[in-house]
Design a protein around this motif. Structure first.
Motif, short mmCIF file in Angstrom:
data_model
loop_
_atom_site.label_atom_id
_atom_site.label_comp_id
_atom_site.label_asym_id
_atom_site.label_seq_id
_atom_site.Cartn_x
_atom_site.Cartn_y
_atom_site.Cartn_z
N LYS A 47 33.17 29.04 42.51
CA LYS A 47 33.44 29.00 43.95
C LYS A 47 34.94 28.78 44.21
O LYS A 47 35.55 29.41 45.09
CB LYS A 47 32.64 27.88 44.60
N HIS A 48 35.56 27.90 43.45
CA HIS A 48 36.99 27.63 43.60
C HIS A 48 37.81 28.87 43.25
O HIS A 48 38.79 29.22 43.95
CB HIS A 48 37.40 26.45 42.72
N PHE A 49 37.42 29.55 42.19
CA PHE A 49 38.14 30.77 41.77
C PHE A 49 38.00 31.88 42.82
O PHE A 49 38.93 32.67 43.03
CB PHE A 49 37.63 31.27 40.43
N GLU A 50 36.85 31.96 43.44
CA GLU A 50 36.67 33.00 44.46
C GLU A 50 37.61 32.76 45.65
O GLU A 50 38.13 33.71 46.26
CB GLU A 50 35.21 33.03 44.91
N VAL A 51 37.82 31.49 46.02
CA VAL A 51 38.77 31.18 47.11
C VAL A 51 40.19 31.55 46.70
O VAL A 51 40.96 32.14 47.47
CB VAL A 51 38.68 29.69 47.48
N LEU A 52 40.55 31.22 45.47
CA LEU A 52 41.90 31.56 44.98
C LEU A 52 42.10 33.06 44.89
O LEU A 52 43.22 33.56 45.10
CB LEU A 52 42.14 30.91 43.62
N ALA A 53 41.01 33.78 44.58
CA ALA A 53 41.14 35.24 44.45
C ALA A 53 41.46 35.87 45.78
O ALA A 53 42.17 36.89 45.86
CB ALA A 53 39.85 35.83 43.86
N THR A 54 40.98 35.29 46.87
CA THR A 54 41.29 35.84 48.21
C THR A 54 42.75 35.62 48.57
O THR A 54 43.29 36.31 49.45
CB THR A 54 40.39 35.18 49.26
N GLN A 55 43.39 34.66 47.90
CA GLN A 55 44.79 34.37 48.18
C GLN A 55 45.73 34.99 47.13
O GLN A 55 46.92 34.67 47.08
CB GLN A 55 45.00 32.84 48.21
N ASP A 56 45.11 35.80 46.26
CA ASP A 56 45.86 36.43 45.16
C ASP A 56 46.54 35.39 44.28
O ASP A 56 47.63 35.61 43.71
CB ASP A 56 46.92 37.41 45.70
N SER A 57 45.87 34.21 44.14
CA SER A 57 46.45 33.15 43.31
C SER A 57 45.82 33.11 41.92
O SER A 57 46.16 32.23 41.10
CB SER A 57 46.23 31.79 44.00
N LEU B 129 38.59 35.58 37.09
CA LEU B 129 37.41 35.46 37.96
C LEU B 129 36.18 36.08 37.29
O LEU B 129 35.08 35.52 37.33
CB LEU B 129 37.68 36.14 39.30
N ALA B 130 36.38 37.23 36.64
CA ALA B 130 35.26 37.89 35.94
C ALA B 130 34.76 37.04 34.78
O ALA B 130 33.54 36.95 34.52
CB ALA B 130 35.69 39.27 35.46
N ASP B 131 35.71 36.41 34.05
CA ASP B 131 35.29 35.55 32.93
C ASP B 131 34.45 34.37 33.42
O ASP B 131 33.47 33.97 32.76
CB ASP B 131 36.53 35.04 32.20
N GLN B 132 34.84 33.82 34.58
CA GLN B 132 34.08 32.69 35.11
C GLN B 132 32.67 33.12 35.54
O GLN B 132 31.69 32.40 35.33
CB GLN B 132 34.81 32.06 36.28
N LYS B 133 32.54 34.29 36.13
CA LYS B 133 31.23 34.80 36.50
C LYS B 133 30.36 35.01 35.26
O LYS B 133 29.16 34.72 35.27
CB LYS B 133 31.37 36.12 37.26
N SER B 134 30.97 35.49 34.20
CA SER B 134 30.23 35.69 32.95
C SER B 134 29.77 34.36 32.37
O SER B 134 28.64 34.24 31.85
CB SER B 134 31.10 36.43 31.94
N LEU B 135 30.61 33.32 32.49
CA LEU B 135 30.24 32.01 31.98
C LEU B 135 29.07 31.43 32.77
O LEU B 135 28.15 30.80 32.20
CB LEU B 135 31.45 31.08 32.07
N VAL B 136 29.06 31.63 34.10
CA VAL B 136 27.94 31.17 34.92
C VAL B 136 26.64 31.85 34.50
O VAL B 136 25.58 31.22 34.37
CB VAL B 136 28.23 31.43 36.41
N ALA B 137 26.69 33.17 34.25
CA ALA B 137 25.50 33.90 33.82
C ALA B 137 25.01 33.41 32.46
O ALA B 137 23.80 33.32 32.20
CB ALA B 137 25.81 35.39 33.77
N GLN B 138 25.98 33.09 31.56
CA GLN B 138 25.61 32.59 30.24
C GLN B 138 24.87 31.27 30.33
O GLN B 138 23.83 31.07 29.69
CB GLN B 138 26.87 32.43 29.39
N TYR B 139 25.40 30.34 31.14
CA TYR B 139 24.74 29.04 31.29
C TYR B 139 23.38 29.18 31.99
O TYR B 139 22.44 28.43 31.69
CB TYR B 139 25.64 28.09 32.06
N ALA B 140 23.27 30.11 32.92
CA ALA B 140 21.98 30.36 33.58
C ALA B 140 20.93 30.84 32.58
O ALA B 140 19.76 30.44 32.63
CB ALA B 140 22.15 31.36 34.72
N ALA B 141 21.38 31.70 31.65
CA ALA B 141 20.46 32.18 30.61
C ALA B 141 20.04 31.04 29.69
O ALA B 141 18.87 30.96 29.26
CB ALA B 141 21.12 33.30 29.81
#
Length: 385
Positions: A124-134, A140-152
């Motif tokens: 969620k924090h990374f998604e906010v930073l991505a809107t600010q080009d920070s 951001l993609a790596d973090q989404k992949s990590l969330v999916a891994q932990y969900a599995a």
């Protein structure tokens, strides 16, 4: 000497003549004497043809109960011959190993859930930073992949917990069916598991029970005709004695092929067996009606004699003499013979005293006191077990 013989000669001849006359009178009296016999009257009526075949009792359900988990048998909760219901506890395996696996899986699930929660907050924090080009798109993609891994991982741990719960539940062995338990096959303290071929006990459901028997192929069409038409065909199960009826049921099914080794077809009859008179694997004799002869000529079985030319009966003529009448026999039983041809209804046949008869012998007939041959216009009633 010659004078003595000349005087005695006429006397001896007279004695011989008198004796000859007496013997001839006695022989004539024996020749005119009638032979006493017992007769019965041939009658016309219905006759049910039965077939008796050896069969084997099989329970409607039989289950070899095994442990589904490896462990030490802790206790037995049944006695041999006891009736049990579906779900009743039969035995218990030491559950400590399964409980330990459940505890490990529960801990791993908690750790995976914590990792997943932290990864989701970071995303969620990374998604906010991505809107600010920070932040870069790759991070951001790596973090989404990590969330999916932990969900599995969470789903995997939940599956482990489900398996561990199942193992704990399987430590209590319950009866899969209602029925009678046999003798226990293993004692407490032994190591048991799914690969144990002995099992713990056999549970059989004998109410209802089945009897499997074979019928010669030449009789099968008549039986199948009634079975396929939905007719209820009664079947009696006999024990060692032909008078010992253990149970009465009905014919249920027939096999779809002929056994080439015996030339027979297997049939299956069902019995309610409410008194448990039929035991699994018991040998019995199955008796069922295969044909009904509505207008048969019936005589007692004792009236039929066997000669060189085949079966015959002695018929008493109107002049009270015996006549030999060859007959052709139909299906019968131990007490009644069915005459296919040779005599008609109303004929008087000899049932006792036939060993002293010849064709033309004069007889003194007495009516038989035995009951007339049983008749039936239809097969016996059939009740669903």
């Amino acid at each position: 000497m010659s004078t003595s013989f000349s005087r005695l000669g006429p006397i001896l001849l007279g004695v011989v003549a008198i004796a000859g006359v007496a013997c001839s009178k006695k022989g004539g009296a024996d020749a005119d004497q009638s032979v006493p016999v017992v007769v019965a009257t041939a009658r016309q009526g219905g006759f049910v043809v039965y077939r008796s075949q050896p069969g084997t009792v099989t329970p409607s359900n039989s289950v070899l109960v095994r442990s589904q988990v490896d462990g030490v048998l802790k206790s037995i909760a049944f006695s041999g011959g006891q009736m049990v219901k579906q779900g009743d506890v039969l035995a218990e395996i030491d559950p400590r190993a399964s409980q330990a696996q459940l505890q490990l899986a529960t801990g791993d699930l908690a750790a995976s859930q914590a990792k997943l929660s932290n990864a989701q907050e970071t995303l969620k924090h990374f998604e906010v930073l991505a809107t600010q080009d920070s932040i870069s798109a790759q991070r951001l993609a790596d973090q989404k992949s990590l969330v999916a891994q932990y969900a599995a991982e969470v789903k995997s741990e939940q599956g482990r917990i489900g398996t561990a719960n199942l193992q704990v539940a399987n430590a209590r062995i319950t009866s899969p069916i209602a029925g009678m338990v046999g003798l226990r096959r293993v004692d407490p303290g032994n190591l048991v598991g799914p690969s144990d071929s002995r099992g713990i006990v056999v549970v059989t459901q004998s109410q209802p029970s089945k009897v499997v028997f074979s019928v010669p192929v030449n009789v099968v069409p008549r039986v199948l005709q009634g079975l396929n038409a939905g007719t209820c065909i009664p079947v009696d199960a006999y024990g060692d004695s032909p008078d010992e009826v253990l149970a009465t049921g009905r014919l249920r099914a027939a096999n779809n092929e002929v056994d080439p080794a015996t030339g027979t077809v297997k049939f299956e009859a069902e019995f309610a067996n409410t008194d448990n008179a039929l035991l699994p694997n018991q040998f019995v004799t199955a008796k069922l009606p295969v044909q009904v002869l509505p207008q048969a000529i019936l005589v007692p079985a004792a009236a039929v004699q066997q000669g060189a030319q085949g079966p015959f009966v002695y018929v008493i003529n109107d002049d009270k003499t015996a006549a030999v009448v060859p007959v052709k026999l139909g299906p019968g039983d131990t007490s009644t013979a069915v005459i296919a041809s040779g005599i008609a209804a109303g004929a008087k046949v000899v049932v006792e005293g036939a060993d002293r008869l010849r064709s033309g012998t004069s007889v003194t007939a007495t009516a038989s006191a035995a009951p007339a041959p049983a008749s039936a216009t239809s097969a016996p009633e059939c009740h669903n077990p």
